[in-house]
Design an enzyme around this catalytic site. Structure first.
Site, PDB file in Angstrom:
ATOM      1  N   HIS A   1      -3.898 -20.224  24.475  1.00 33.74           N
ATOM      2  CA  HIS A   1      -4.334 -21.562  24.065  1.00 33.74           C
ATOM      3  C   HIS A   1      -3.249 -22.209  23.212  1.00 33.74           C
ATOM      4  O   HIS A   1      -2.505 -21.534  22.508  1.00 33.74           O
ATOM      5  CB  HIS A   1      -5.626 -21.473  23.238  1.00 33.74           C
ATOM      6  CG  HIS A   1      -6.818 -21.100  24.042  1.00 33.74           C
ATOM      7  ND1 HIS A   1      -7.376 -21.928  25.000  1.00 33.74           N
ATOM      8  CD2 HIS A   1      -7.585 -19.970  24.039  1.00 33.74           C
ATOM      9  CE1 HIS A   1      -8.425 -21.330  25.541  1.00 33.74           C
ATOM     10  NE2 HIS A   1      -8.570 -20.137  24.976  1.00 33.74           N
TER      11      HIS A   1
ATOM     12  N   CYS B   1      -6.930 -19.376  30.119  1.00 34.68           N
ATOM     13  CA  CYS B   1      -8.041 -18.550  29.646  1.00 34.68           C
ATOM     14  C   CYS B   1      -9.109 -18.369  30.736  1.00 34.68           C
ATOM     15  O   CYS B   1      -8.848 -17.748  31.750  1.00 34.68           O
ATOM     16  CB  CYS B   1      -8.611 -19.116  28.355  1.00 34.68           C
ATOM     17  SG  CYS B   1      -9.585 -17.911  27.411  1.00 34.68           S
TER      18      CYS B   1
END
Length: 494
Positions: free
Chosen positions: A434, A337
């Protein structure tokens, strides 16, 4: 419907784990249970199911875990107000899963009182669909300087008519003073809302604290509802508060060493819990002021709530130099991310979505560029590693990433498109996914690239077993019948 609120004498006294354990305990008894936290502050979050308008949102990771304990899908109503810190005195405000704005601390104090109606509405929705709602407080009700306009503790409890149980953490010491002190500073109305106390994180012979428990009862007038031992199984649950990273220490020497620098605004660091559980992995969190270890096999740049700020922090710490030296030595780097964005050639924030507007050169290890603009991406994702191992996770990020590096993807999405990027030499990679390591097969594939074996067990199975273990312990050490009675829950007759 029935409800009970668990508040604490401070942060990190174990409220989240106790609520998760109680959710699983009552769910195992056949009840429909829902978790609720009026206001949370965390950069560890999870993506929910679509709301009434078809939009997915985000809630604190602790409420996501508690929903798992209840065996129910995640909804934005489980955590209607979420604060995601972006600086020491400012945070992004997320209301019912959607970003509203960023506030400085004093400005939010003026805003939060108006959120009580939102909080109560979400609570009533959960209450209507459940036999029992278990509510988690935030911080401590004894922080009476924050009592005006409170929506997180007593302000909510009194407005919703929910009885409160106060938790003290004996592991940190002075638990008698913490509970008795809370009673001393609370006004009569707030103090009367507390229907009992629980001592948490006890180690040793419980009989040694019998006198202490009686003294707390005498001085507070609150009944003793139980003493919870140190719950070893809690280590296998996702952690939400970054305070646990302050106590992170290196493990014993193992086959593969993976290092994660603790960014100033680190987010979703529970992505790495499955690695911590691997016998073949020595996972270490590197605090500020320390160099990245030269003997690491893999360095992982984690997610961040303020990518540009944390990119500057990486340079301030000299970690950019450590990363380049690590790659020159043949080491590997993975970005997740925000960490993925930092590994590129540039990061731009033209609209001030994350902090002040600006741009900066990235670390230059991937041929990508990121512009922090547009709507926030909040969606589940799934696919396969390049060798066909399945993964599931979610995306939660601002910004759009472009560049030729994306032509060498790290993963394949379910629709066949690429996800992430890999450097030409294969040593540096990154993606937006994630919970990538939660999948046993995907984790085994990624560890095999480092020469390490894996249990290849899905992390969800480990978490589920831990929740059942914790629930079983709470059955034996808490006065569950009294807790049910205080909540107004009708238990079936044995």
């Amino acid at each position: 419907m029935a409800a009970l609120m668990i508040q604490g004498c401070g942060s990190d006294v174990g409220k989240s784990v106790l609520v998760a354990g109680l959710c699983r305990l009552f769910a195992n008894r056949g009840h429909v249970v829902r978790p609720f936290k009026p206001q949370n502050m965390s950069n560890n979050a999870a993506v929910t199911e679509p709301d009434e308008d078809g939009r997915r949102g985000e809630i604190g990771r602790a409420q996501a875990l508690q929903a798992i304990a209840c065996r129910t899908p995640l909804t934005v109503h489980m955590n209607p107000v979420l604060l995601k810190p972006q600086s020491d005195v400012g945070a992004q405000l997320v209301v019912r899963g959607q970003v509203e704005a960023s506030y400085q601390a004093m400005a939010y104090q003026a805003r939060k009182a108006a959120l009580l109606d939102v909080v109560l509405d979400s609570f009533r929705r959960l209450e209507a669909e459940a036999d029992l709602v278990i509510v988690e407080g935030a911080g401590s009700p004894a922080e009476i300087n924050l009592r005006t306009g409170d929506i997180a503790n007593m302000g909510f409890a009194l407005a919703a008519g929910v009885p409160v149980v106060l938790v003290g953490d004996i592991d940190r010491g002075h638990v008698i003073a913490a509970l008795v002190g809370a009673r001393a500073v609370l006004d009569e109305t707030d103090g009367a809302a507390i229907q009992g106390f629980i001592i948490n994180k006890f180690r040793g012979d419980p009989a040694l604290f019998d006198d202490g428990r009686r003294e707390i009862e005498r001085r507070t007038g609150w009944p003793d509802l139980g003493l919870v031992p140190w719950l070893a199984a809690a280590r296998r649950l996702p952690a939400e508060d970054a305070v646990v990273l302050d106590r992170a220490v290196e493990g014993e020497a193992r086959r593969v060493r993976i290092a994660v620098p603790i960014l100033r605004h680190i987010a979703n660091f529970d992505d790495f819990d499955p690695l911590q559980a691997e016998p073949s992995v020595d996972l270490i969190y590197v605090p500020p002021g320390n160099p990245l270890p030269g003997d690491a096999d893999l360095i992982v740049l984690p997610g961040s709530k303020a990518t540009l700020s944390d990119l500057a922090f990486v340079r301030e710490q000299g970690w950019d130099i450590d990363l380049l030296a690590h790659v020159r030595r043949g080491g590997r780097v993975l970005g997740i991310c925000g960490g993925f964005q930092m590994l590129g050639r540039s990061v731009s924030n033209p609209d001030g979505i994350e902090g002040e507007p600006g741009s900066a050169p990235g670390l230059g290890l991937l041929e990508i560029d990121t512009v922090l603009s547009g709507d926030k991406v909040l969606e589940p994702c799934s696919g396969q590693t390049l060798d066909g191992a399945a993964y599931e996770g979610f995306e939660m990020h601002m910004g759009r990433t472009t560049g030729v590096g994306l032509d060498r993807p790290l993963l394949r999405r379910a629709d066949g498109s690429g996800e992430g990027a890999v450097s030409a030499d294969g040593r540096v990679s990154g993606c937006y996914v994630h919970r990538l390591f939660d999948s046993g097969a995907a984790r085994a594939y990624l560890l095999a690239g480092l020469g390490a074996a894996s249990t290849a067990e899905d992390h969800a199975l480990q978490v589920d077993r831990a929740l059942d273990e914790i629930a079983a312990v709470l059955e034996t050490c808490l006065d569950v019948a009294t807790l049910a009675r205080l909540a107004g829950l009708k238990e079936p007759t044995p």
